[in-house]
Scaffold this motif. Structure first.
Motif: not given
Length: 153
Positions: A135-139
């Motif tokens: 999730l964080r990497n996508t953001v």
């Protein structure tokens, strides 16, 4: 205190040189994580959850439920994130509520090795970062800030 607070809340800033994508494109990218090999599902949030998207993960083997509520803030190009977990309580037979941070859940058993000695062998392992990191990497790859929230939206 800004950077210290950011470290405490788990806030991460986008990589330099990444152009922020529009809100709907980020939303679609987060929802697209559902089809990949991830242990969670991303869905639209219910009104009572006070968020835009929610990533949920249930691990029945250790009776663990994780919920990551995400609110998109287009004006600041950031995603406010509240990470919650429900796990078995050590004091009672109920569930214990917690927020933020990461935890590694392990189960092991003793088995006899080739030499006949008993050894402790890990039979199950789950790291809560397996939910947060995609999730964080996508953001971050979308040029947005991942901002941890401790209390409420």
């Amino acid at each position: 205190m800004g950077r210290l607070w950011d470290k405490w809340t788990g806030t991460k800033y986008p990589y330099s040189g990444v152009t922020p994508v529009p809100t709907m494109e980020l939303r679609d990218a987060l929802l697209a994580l559902n089809g990949q090999d991830v242990p969670f599902s991303v869905r639209d949030a219910f009104p009572k959850e006070k968020a835009d998207l929610v990533a949920e993960c249930e691990i029945p083997k250790v009776k663990l439920t994780l919920k990551t509520r995400m609110r998109l803030v287009p004006a600041k190009r950031e995603v406010l994130v509240l990470e919650e977990r429900w796990e078995p309580s050590h004091e009672s037979s109920g569930q214990q509520y917690g927020r933020g941070g990461f935890t590694v859940y392990r189960q092991s058993e003793y088995q006899r090795g080739a030499d006949g000695r008993r050894r402790k062998v890990e039979t199950f392992r789950f790291d809560t970062r397996d939910v947060r990191d995609p999730l964080r990497n996508t953001v971050l790859n979308a040029g947005w800030t991942w901002r941890g929230v401790l209390f409420k939206f």
